[in-house]
Write a protein that holds these residues in place. Structure first.
Motif, PDB file in Angstrom:
ATOM      1  N   ASP A   1     -10.630  -3.591  -5.697  1.00  0.00           N
ATOM      2  CA  ASP A   1     -11.534  -2.457  -5.933  1.00  0.00           C
ATOM      3  C   ASP A   1     -10.771  -1.186  -6.307  1.00  0.00           C
ATOM      4  OD1 ASP A   1     -13.613  -4.179  -5.287  1.00  0.00           O
ATOM      5  OD2 ASP A   1     -13.967  -3.292  -3.303  1.00  0.00           O
ATOM      6  N   LEU A   2      -9.547  -1.058  -5.799  1.00  0.00           N
ATOM      7  CA  LEU A   2      -8.723   0.116  -6.100  1.00  0.00           C
ATOM      8  C   LEU A   2      -7.878  -0.080  -7.368  1.00  0.00           C
ATOM      9  CD1 LEU A   2      -7.522   0.960  -2.491  1.00  0.00           C
ATOM     10  CD2 LEU A   2      -9.077   2.332  -3.923  1.00  0.00           C
ATOM     11  N   GLY A   3      -7.989  -1.263  -7.976  1.00  0.00           N
ATOM     12  CA  GLY A   3      -7.228  -1.533  -9.197  1.00  0.00           C
ATOM     13  C   GLY A   3      -5.750  -1.746  -8.935  1.00  0.00           C
ATOM     14  N   LEU A   4      -5.412  -2.204  -7.713  1.00  0.00           N
ATOM     15  CA  LEU A   4      -4.021  -2.462  -7.362  1.00  0.00           C
ATOM     16  C   LEU A   4      -3.712  -3.936  -7.563  1.00  0.00           C
ATOM     17  CD1 LEU A   4      -3.952  -0.480  -4.001  1.00  0.00           C
ATOM     18  CD2 LEU A   4      -3.267   0.337  -6.270  1.00  0.00           C
TER      19      LEU A   4
ATOM     20  N   PHE B   1       0.845  -1.212   0.000  1.00  0.00           N
ATOM     21  CA  PHE B   1       0.000   0.000   0.000  1.00  0.00           C
ATOM     22  C   PHE B   1       0.874   1.253   0.000  1.00  0.00           C
ATOM     23  CE2 PHE B   1      -3.767  -2.460   1.704  1.00  0.00           C
ATOM     24  CZ  PHE B   1      -4.625  -2.133   0.658  1.00  0.00           C
ATOM     25  N   ALA B   2       1.916   1.265   0.825  1.00  0.00           N
ATOM     26  CA  ALA B   2       2.802   2.432   0.910  1.00  0.00           C
ATOM     27  C   ALA B   2       3.454   2.708  -0.444  1.00  0.00           C
ATOM     28  CB  ALA B   2       3.854   2.215   1.989  1.00  0.00           C
TER      29      ALA B   2
ATOM     30  N   VAL C   1      -9.026  -7.006   2.744  1.00  0.00           N
ATOM     31  CA  VAL C   1      -7.886  -6.262   2.211  1.00  0.00           C
ATOM     32  C   VAL C   1      -7.624  -6.647   0.751  1.00  0.00           C
ATOM     33  CG1 VAL C   1      -5.405  -5.827   2.465  1.00  0.00           C
ATOM     34  CG2 VAL C   1      -6.893  -5.831   4.490  1.00  0.00           C
ATOM     35  N   ALA C   2      -7.704  -7.928   0.442  1.00  0.00           N
ATOM     36  CA  ALA C   2      -7.520  -8.368  -0.952  1.00  0.00           C
ATOM     37  C   ALA C   2      -8.610  -7.778  -1.850  1.00  0.00           C
ATOM     38  CB  ALA C   2      -7.534  -9.890  -1.028  1.00  0.00           C
TER      39      ALA C   2
END
Length: 161
Positions: A154-157, A63-64, A148-149
């Motif tokens: 959902d954020l496209g990561l 995430f960072a 979290v997955a």
């Protein structure tokens, strides 16, 4: 009790300053200029909340690297949060909201179903706040396991290892 109004994408994120596990004040405003994941959970050291916190811990570097900070908020007192942080080796701020003012401002406290009964409590919720302080994503009633997955998807990561 009336359900607190829920936030949606585009709404301004309610600002807050809450004590962390060491009693040090942490403000949402400190994170302006970067994206922040703010997640609300019912109680430190319970099985579901531990699983969710450890999932955030295990993906924190990922995430960072994508430019996100992570903040966890519960009604627990700082001493309980410190024990939870230390026991689980959590490396992101856990914030204390014992009067539930911030929980309420985010619509993360109110009526929910628990074992088939309607009760008042923390609604497990996650918000992504953009660099300008607006809600980018609001998710209510999320599951502790797998959240979290799903959030990363959902954020496209990319999935983290």
């Amino acid at each position: 009790m009336r359900m607190t109004e829920r936030l949606a994408a585009g709404d301004p994120a309610p600002d807050f300053t809450l004590p962390d596990a060491d009693g040090k004040p942490v403000s949402l405003a400190e994170f302006r200029g970067r994206r922040v994941i703010v997640y609300f959970y019912p109680a430190a050291s319970t099985p579901g909340c531990t699983k969710q916190a450890c999932d955030f811990r295990d993906t924190l570097d990922s995430f960072a690297n994508e430019g996100f900070a992570v903040l966890g908020i519960s009604p627990d007192k700082p001493a309980k949060l410190a024990k939870f942080r230390d026991n689980q080796k959590l490396s992101f701020p856990l914030l204390s909201d014992p009067d539930r003012q911030v929980l309420g401002a985010y619509g993360a406290y109110g009526e929910k179903k628990l074992y088939g009964k309607t009760v008042q409590g923390v609604i497990r919720s996650t918000f992504v706040i953009d660099a300008d302080g607006a809600v980018e994503l609001a998710q209510y009633g999320v599951k502790a396991t797998g959240h979290v997955a799903k959030l990363r998807r959902d954020l496209g990561l990319a999935a983290s290892q």
